[in-house]
Design a protein around this motif. Structure first.
Motif, mmCIF file in Angstrom:
data_model
loop_
_atom_site.group_PDB
_atom_site.id
_atom_site.type_symbol
_atom_site.label_atom_id
_atom_site.label_comp_id
_atom_site.label_asym_id
_atom_site.label_seq_id
_atom_site.Cartn_x
_atom_site.Cartn_y
_atom_site.Cartn_z
ATOM 1 N N PHE A 160 0.862 -1.260 -0.044
ATOM 2 C CA PHE A 160 -0.021 -0.052 0.033
ATOM 3 C C PHE A 160 0.807 1.325 0.069
ATOM 4 O O PHE A 160 0.605 2.349 -0.481
ATOM 5 C CB PHE A 160 -0.950 0.034 1.555
ATOM 6 C CG PHE A 160 -1.893 1.150 1.258
ATOM 7 C CD1 PHE A 160 -2.754 1.463 0.378
ATOM 8 C CD2 PHE A 160 -1.470 2.277 2.176
ATOM 9 C CE1 PHE A 160 -3.530 2.554 0.456
ATOM 10 C CE2 PHE A 160 -2.276 3.164 2.402
ATOM 11 C CZ PHE A 160 -3.175 3.499 1.418
ATOM 12 N N LYS A 161 2.097 1.250 0.602
ATOM 13 C CA LYS A 161 2.969 2.246 0.679
ATOM 14 C C LYS A 161 3.401 2.833 -0.780
ATOM 15 O O LYS A 161 3.462 4.145 -1.007
ATOM 16 C CB LYS A 161 4.295 2.031 1.193
ATOM 17 C CG LYS A 161 5.248 3.341 1.609
ATOM 18 C CD LYS A 161 6.386 2.895 2.513
ATOM 19 C CE LYS A 161 7.118 4.031 2.868
ATOM 20 N NZ LYS A 161 7.742 4.693 1.320
ATOM 21 N N ASP A 162 3.418 1.751 -1.777
ATOM 22 C CA ASP A 162 3.890 2.172 -2.767
ATOM 23 C C ASP A 162 2.512 2.955 -3.804
ATOM 24 O O ASP A 162 2.844 3.622 -4.643
ATOM 25 C CB ASP A 162 3.998 0.839 -3.839
ATOM 26 C CG ASP A 162 5.193 -0.127 -3.463
ATOM 27 O OD1 ASP A 162 6.117 0.529 -2.783
ATOM 28 O OD2 ASP A 162 5.382 -1.059 -3.493
ATOM 29 N N GLU A 164 -6.858 -9.323 -4.121
ATOM 30 C CA GLU A 164 -5.715 -9.024 -5.060
ATOM 31 C C GLU A 164 -6.230 -7.825 -6.094
ATOM 32 O O GLU A 164 -7.332 -8.295 -6.643
ATOM 33 C CB GLU A 164 -5.206 -10.424 -5.827
ATOM 34 C CG GLU A 164 -4.512 -10.922 -4.662
ATOM 35 C CD GLU A 164 -3.960 -12.312 -5.386
ATOM 36 O OE1 GLU A 164 -4.107 -12.613 -6.572
ATOM 37 O OE2 GLU A 164 -3.160 -12.980 -4.680
ATOM 38 N N GLN A 165 -5.513 -6.897 -6.232
ATOM 39 C CA GLN A 165 -5.875 -6.118 -7.520
ATOM 40 C C GLN A 165 -4.779 -5.060 -7.871
ATOM 41 O O GLN A 165 -3.772 -5.010 -7.253
ATOM 42 C CB GLN A 165 -7.183 -5.063 -6.819
ATOM 43 C CG GLN A 165 -7.704 -4.189 -7.972
ATOM 44 C CD GLN A 165 -8.844 -3.659 -7.569
ATOM 45 O OE1 GLN A 165 -9.522 -3.871 -6.546
ATOM 46 N NE2 GLN A 165 -9.341 -2.554 -8.147
ATOM 47 N N ASP A 166 -4.895 -5.056 -9.353
ATOM 48 C CA ASP A 166 -3.891 -4.199 -9.913
ATOM 49 C C ASP A 166 -4.133 -2.902 -10.157
ATOM 50 O O ASP A 166 -5.485 -2.590 -10.548
ATOM 51 C CB ASP A 166 -3.514 -4.760 -11.302
ATOM 52 C CG ASP A 166 -2.980 -6.057 -11.241
ATOM 53 O OD1 ASP A 166 -2.289 -6.589 -10.256
ATOM 54 O OD2 ASP A 166 -2.924 -6.915 -12.261
ATOM 55 N N TYR A 167 -3.549 -1.754 -9.724
ATOM 56 C CA TYR A 167 -3.540 -0.601 -9.882
ATOM 57 C C TYR A 167 -2.568 0.266 -10.799
ATOM 58 O O TYR A 167 -1.318 0.123 -10.627
ATOM 59 C CB TYR A 167 -3.593 0.340 -8.496
ATOM 60 C CG TYR A 167 -4.748 -0.002 -7.745
ATOM 61 C CD1 TYR A 167 -5.823 1.013 -7.833
ATOM 62 C CD2 TYR A 167 -4.897 -1.199 -6.790
ATOM 63 C CE1 TYR A 167 -6.948 0.486 -7.031
ATOM 64 C CE2 TYR A 167 -5.819 -1.521 -5.993
ATOM 65 C CZ TYR A 167 -7.061 -0.381 -6.050
ATOM 66 O OH TYR A 167 -8.209 -0.742 -5.212
ATOM 67 N N GLY A 180 2.416 4.659 -13.822
ATOM 68 C CA GLY A 180 2.834 3.710 -12.647
ATOM 69 C C GLY A 180 2.070 2.558 -12.471
ATOM 70 O O GLY A 180 0.821 2.360 -13.004
ATOM 71 N N TYR A 181 2.405 1.521 -11.654
ATOM 72 C CA TYR A 181 1.687 0.393 -11.634
ATOM 73 C C TYR A 181 1.999 -0.163 -10.297
ATOM 74 O O TYR A 181 3.009 -0.582 -9.861
ATOM 75 C CB TYR A 181 2.152 -0.807 -12.700
ATOM 76 C CG TYR A 181 1.701 -2.240 -12.590
ATOM 77 C CD1 TYR A 181 0.515 -2.384 -12.949
ATOM 78 C CD2 TYR A 181 2.492 -3.066 -12.047
ATOM 79 C CE1 TYR A 181 -0.326 -3.673 -12.767
ATOM 80 C CE2 TYR A 181 2.040 -4.525 -11.783
ATOM 81 C CZ TYR A 181 0.714 -4.796 -11.960
ATOM 82 O OH TYR A 181 0.286 -5.954 -11.911
#
Length: 272
Positions: free
Chosen positions: A161-163, A226-229, A234-235
């Motif tokens: 989450f920090k990312d 699980e989920q991609d943002y 950015g990813y």
């Protein structure tokens, strides 16, 4: 602001505030031969969910009388309005009931403001979940009142989450937290308690659940978290480390349950 009315039992009353119809869309009858509980419910259009409060007040204060009782009265269109109502039975020299004298005071704004303040004191402002203090209080109460029932304390710690904050900013991070909270609520809806402990940490207390059912639900939760943002080039791949402490009628306390669940979530994160 007091709406006063009188209902005659053996004739017809001449007393009744015109503002009652103006406010609620219905009129108080000028006479009624019946003093029953159900008739009182109909006359005042008491909200069905407040029926038991209304019933208990009459039992406590004498049949047919009540004083400063706070409950919801329904308008003609069904809209509930919080009111403070009083009613007394007037009798003649032979102690025979002759009329019902009542008062209705609109306290809807006052009650709703109070409810809003209470809700804010109980919940996390960002997600609407229970805050840490309320979550602990309700879990402690449940454990003490149901020592023989199985229960589970679940600790959820978001991975990477920090990312999200570093790459996309805190406004996006807040949105991700809100989305995560909704997802956890859907995964553990029914009668479970769901709280946010702060940051990217969440807790769930599951009441009276078989162990096998719990394990299946936790495995499902790990997959669904699980989920991609991707945002502005950015990813981040977001996931969750979940730890659980399960007890079956062992009278284990809140602190021990939380410590075991927290430790299990830490092990899950360390093991990837």
């Amino acid at each position: 602001d007091d709406l006063i009315y009188e209902i005659s039992i053996d004739g017809e009353s001449s007393m009744g505030s015109e503002k009652i119809k103006e406010k609620f869309g219905w009129e108080i009858p000028r006479s009624s031969q019946v003093l029953s509980f159900q008739r009182a419910m109909e006359i005042l259009h008491i909200h069905p969910e407040d029926e038991e409060i209304f019933r208990q007040s009459q039992l406590a204060n004498g049949v047919g009388t009540f004083d400063d009782l706070t409950l919801r009265i329904c308008k003609a269109d069904g809209t509930p309005v919080w009111c403070r109502v009083s009613r007394t039975i007037l009798v003649d020299e032979n102690n025979k009931p002759v009329s019902i004298l009542g008062k209705i005071v609109d306290v809807d704004e006052e009650i709703r403001e109070k409810q809003t303040l209470e809700l804010k004191s109980r919940t996390d402002l960002l997600t609407g979940l229970l805050n840490k203090q309320t979550f602990e209080k309700e879990v402690r109460e449940y454990v003490e009142e149901h020592p023989s029932e199985s229960a589970c304390f679940i600790f959820i710690d978001m991975d990477h989450f920090k990312d999200i904050n570093d790459k996309f900013g805190h406004s996006v991070g807040d949105q991700v937290i809100k989305e995560t909270a909704k997802k956890i609520q859907l995964l553990f809806k029914n009668f479970d308690l769901v709280g946010r402990f702060g940051g990217d940490e969440f807790c769930v207390f599951v009441k009276d659940i078989p162990r096998d059912t719990l394990i299946d639900r936790l495995r499902f939760a790990v997959k669904k978290m699980e989920q991609d943002y991707a945002y502005e080039g950015g990813y981040v791949k977001l996931s969750a480390s979940i730890g659980a402490a399960y007890c079956k009628g062992n009278s284990i306390g809140y602190r021990e349950l939380m410590d075991v669940a927290d430790g299990a979530a830490y092990q899950a994160k360390e093991n990837g």
